[in-house]
Write an enzyme that holds these catalytic residues in place. Sequence first.
Site, short mmCIF file in Angstrom:
data_model
loop_
_atom_site.label_atom_id
_atom_site.label_comp_id
_atom_site.label_asym_id
_atom_site.label_seq_id
_atom_site.Cartn_x
_atom_site.Cartn_y
_atom_site.Cartn_z
NE ARG A 161 -4.10 -1.90 0.34
CZ ARG A 161 -4.09 -3.15 -0.12
NH1 ARG A 161 -3.03 -3.62 -0.77
NH2 ARG A 161 -5.15 -3.92 0.05
CB SER A 235 -8.73 -1.51 4.33
OG SER A 235 -9.04 -2.78 3.83
CD GLU A 331 -5.87 1.01 2.01
OE1 GLU A 331 -5.64 -0.12 2.49
OE2 GLU A 331 -6.69 1.21 1.09
P1 FAD Z 1 -8.79 8.71 -5.29
O1 FAD Z 1 -9.47 8.29 -4.04
O2 FAD Z 1 -9.49 9.66 -6.18
O3 FAD Z 1 -7.35 9.30 -4.92
C1 FAD Z 1 -6.50 8.61 -4.05
C2 FAD Z 1 -5.14 9.32 -4.02
O4 FAD Z 1 -4.51 9.20 -5.30
C3 FAD Z 1 -5.25 10.84 -3.79
O5 FAD Z 1 -4.12 11.24 -3.05
C4 FAD Z 1 -5.20 11.42 -5.20
O6 FAD Z 1 -4.70 12.75 -5.24
C5 FAD Z 1 -4.24 10.47 -5.86
N1 FAD Z 1 -4.48 10.35 -7.32
C6 FAD Z 1 -5.59 9.86 -7.92
N2 FAD Z 1 -5.42 9.83 -9.25
C7 FAD Z 1 -4.18 10.34 -9.49
C8 FAD Z 1 -3.42 10.57 -10.67
N3 FAD Z 1 -3.90 10.28 -11.90
N4 FAD Z 1 -2.17 11.11 -10.55
C9 FAD Z 1 -1.66 11.39 -9.32
N5 FAD Z 1 -2.35 11.20 -8.17
C10 FAD Z 1 -3.57 10.66 -8.26
N6 FAD Z 1 -7.58 -0.69 -2.41
C11 FAD Z 1 -6.76 -1.76 -2.55
O7 FAD Z 1 -5.55 -1.63 -2.72
N7 FAD Z 1 -7.27 -3.04 -2.52
C12 FAD Z 1 -8.59 -3.29 -2.33
O8 FAD Z 1 -9.01 -4.44 -2.31
C13 FAD Z 1 -9.46 -2.17 -2.18
N8 FAD Z 1 -10.78 -2.37 -1.99
C14 FAD Z 1 -11.61 -1.30 -1.84
C15 FAD Z 1 -12.98 -1.54 -1.65
C16 FAD Z 1 -13.85 -0.47 -1.50
C17 FAD Z 1 -15.34 -0.76 -1.30
C18 FAD Z 1 -13.36 0.86 -1.56
C19 FAD Z 1 -14.32 2.01 -1.46
C20 FAD Z 1 -12.01 1.11 -1.75
C21 FAD Z 1 -11.11 0.03 -1.87
N9 FAD Z 1 -9.73 0.22 -2.06
C22 FAD Z 1 -8.91 -0.87 -2.23
C23 FAD Z 1 -9.15 1.58 -2.07
C24 FAD Z 1 -9.24 2.29 -3.45
O9 FAD Z 1 -10.14 1.63 -4.29
C25 FAD Z 1 -7.88 2.35 -4.14
O10 FAD Z 1 -6.95 3.03 -3.32
C26 FAD Z 1 -7.95 3.06 -5.49
O11 FAD Z 1 -6.73 2.90 -6.18
C27 FAD Z 1 -8.26 4.55 -5.37
O12 FAD Z 1 -8.50 5.04 -6.66
P2 FAD Z 1 -9.27 6.40 -6.91
O13 FAD Z 1 -9.21 6.70 -8.36
O14 FAD Z 1 -10.62 6.34 -6.31
O15 FAD Z 1 -8.34 7.41 -6.10
N1 EPU Z 2 -11.11 -10.44 10.11
C1 EPU Z 2 -11.83 -10.56 11.26
N2 EPU Z 2 -12.86 -9.69 11.47
C2 EPU Z 2 -13.18 -8.72 10.58
C3 EPU Z 2 -12.43 -8.60 9.39
C4 EPU Z 2 -11.39 -9.50 9.18
O1 EPU Z 2 -11.55 -11.43 12.10
O2 EPU Z 2 -14.13 -7.99 10.84
C5 EPU Z 2 -10.05 -11.43 9.84
C6 EPU Z 2 -10.50 -12.43 8.79
O3 EPU Z 2 -11.17 -13.49 9.37
C7 EPU Z 2 -9.21 -12.87 8.18
C8 EPU Z 2 -8.36 -11.61 8.25
O4 EPU Z 2 -8.93 -10.78 9.25
O5 EPU Z 2 -8.59 -13.85 8.96
C9 EPU Z 2 -8.23 -10.88 6.93
O6 EPU Z 2 -9.50 -10.41 6.50
P1 EPU Z 2 -9.85 -10.19 4.95
O7 EPU Z 2 -9.48 -11.41 4.17
O8 EPU Z 2 -11.24 -9.69 4.88
O9 EPU Z 2 -8.82 -9.09 4.45
P2 EPU Z 2 -8.28 -7.76 5.11
O10 EPU Z 2 -6.91 -8.02 5.63
O11 EPU Z 2 -9.27 -7.19 6.06
C10 EPU Z 2 -7.10 -6.96 2.94
C11 EPU Z 2 -6.95 -5.67 2.21
C12 EPU Z 2 -8.16 -5.44 1.32
C13 EPU Z 2 -8.24 -6.58 0.31
C14 EPU Z 2 -8.37 -7.89 1.06
C15 EPU Z 2 -8.31 -9.09 0.13
C16 EPU Z 2 -5.57 -4.16 3.51
C17 EPU Z 2 -5.52 -3.00 4.43
N3 EPU Z 2 -6.79 -4.57 3.14
O12 EPU Z 2 -8.20 -6.82 3.82
O13 EPU Z 2 -7.98 -4.21 0.63
O14 EPU Z 2 -9.34 -6.42 -0.55
O15 EPU Z 2 -7.27 -8.03 2.00
O16 EPU Z 2 -7.03 -9.22 -0.38
O17 EPU Z 2 -4.54 -4.71 3.16
C18 EPU Z 2 -8.36 -1.86 0.81
O18 EPU Z 2 -7.12 -1.74 0.78
O19 EPU Z 2 -9.14 -0.89 0.86
C19 EPU Z 2 -8.93 -3.21 0.79
C20 EPU Z 2 -10.23 -3.44 0.87
#
Ligand code: FAD
Ligand code: EPU
Length: 336
Positions: A161, A235, A331
């Site tokens: 991240r 997250s 994050e």
């Molecule tokens: P924004 O929120 O618009 O911006 C984020 C940052 O990036 C800001 O600082 C912005 O200035 C900068 N930025 C954006 N675009 C540019 C650009 N073109 N050039 C320079 N800077 C830029 N993240 C994960 O890694 N894994 C996950 O599984 C994951 N699951 C998610 C699930 C949900 C339901 C949600 C809501 C979010 C999740 N995220 C996850 C976080 C998010 O989706 C990512 O961080 C994504 O890359 C953000 O993209 P965005 O375009 O919305 O960025």
């Molecule tokens: N867990 C709990 N309780 C909860 C949530 C999780 O006990 O309420 C435990 C689960 O049982 C499991 C562990 O925590 O043992 C991990 O949970 P999960 O697989 O849901 O993944 P996470 O670690 O919570 C991370 C990323 C997600 C990504 C998923 C799948 C980060 C900060 N988050 O979540 O990314 O989608 O793994 O790879 O690394 C994001 O970055 O926004 C994001 C959603």
Amino acid sequence: MSIAYNSSLQSYNTFGVASVCRAFATFDNVESLRALLHQADAPVFILGGGSNVLLPDQFDRWVLHNRIGGIAIIHTSGNAVTVRAGGGVVWHDLVTWAVEQGLGGLENLALIPGTVGASPIQNIGAYGVELVDHFQQLTAYHRANGAIRTFDQDECGFGYRDSIFKRDQKDQWVILTVDFLLNRQPELRLDYGAIRDVLSEAHVQTPGIGDVYRAVVQIRRSKLPDPAQIGNAGSFFKNPVIPTEAFQRLQARFPDIPGYPVDDSDTKIPAGWLIDQAGWKGVRRGPCGVHDRQALVLVNHGGATARQICALAEEIQADIQQQYGVDLVQEVNILE
Ligand code: FAD
Ligand code: EPU
């Protein structure tokens, strides 16, 4: 080029907070970006899908929304294919396009919200794959001097991240395009989370990239709240990486604590587990709270402000430090 002054960002951030910025405009090419940067009379913020930000009520910035489009194959060598995507392309659309083309690599990253241009910022990751695994290079525009240059993988300094765009190069560059290395005969990553279980429930014996894509979509829909239903930014905190010795001491006190070795000396622990065990799951503080199925996700039940969400986050951080001696680092990008 239309510029909207005192514009609402409520529909431009997945937390759904009611934020008003000084000015809002979109750009879909370098020329319009250049002109807007020139015209801005306040600090500029580059916005993608708004899925990793927490915006203040009054955001005294020019918000420039990236709409640079386009997805194309730019190079093929045997099964290896390089794909270039514009920074404003919706991330999930790129993943879907790649799967439809039979190009593997990104399928485990299906349904992550946001744009291609933001994907390198925190080196997005899910289900055992990170952007870095398929990243080749990006092009970026320097906000101060207008130079355009490429950054290869090493130059981006990717980590969990993390990248240089969150550290020393923060707010210096606008990411215009990203090149991905994909493959027509990819090695599938099936070991993380419930992917194998979902495939076997669906009676898929020899999975292809489309099967993995569908499995990931299904798992994510069952676990994570949909921002269209309830405001959130995924997250809220990173999973802490701590010395393995410290992890072993925690394990002695909490035998069920999960931990994943990241190298010889460090272990990653799921923050969701800590927050859940500490009793926060489903807790509400006025209009915001902790999601009732995923304790790592803070949610806006309607009408929450950044200040209220930050107050809740700080309460959780203090409690986790007190109970486990572990620091949670956010994050989400919290803006002022
Ligand atoms: P924004 O929120 O618009 O911006 C984020 C940052 O990036 C800001 O600082 C912005 O200035 C900068 N930025 C954006 N675009 C540019 C650009 N073109 N050039 C320079 N800077 C830029 N993240 C994960 O890694 N894994 C996950 O599984 C994951 N699951 C998610 C699930 C949900 C339901 C949600 C809501 C979010 C999740 N995220 C996850 C976080 C998010 O989706 C990512 O961080 C994504 O890359 C953000 O993209 P965005 O375009 O919305 O960025
Ligand atoms: N867990 C709990 N309780 C909860 C949530 C999780 O006990 O309420 C435990 C689960 O049982 C499991 C562990 O925590 O043992 C991990 O949970 P999960 O697989 O849901 O993944 P996470 O670690 O919570 C991370 C990323 C997600 C990504 C998923 C799948 C980060 C900060 N988050 O979540 O990314 O989608 O793994 O790879 O690394 C994001 O970055 O926004 C994001 C959603």
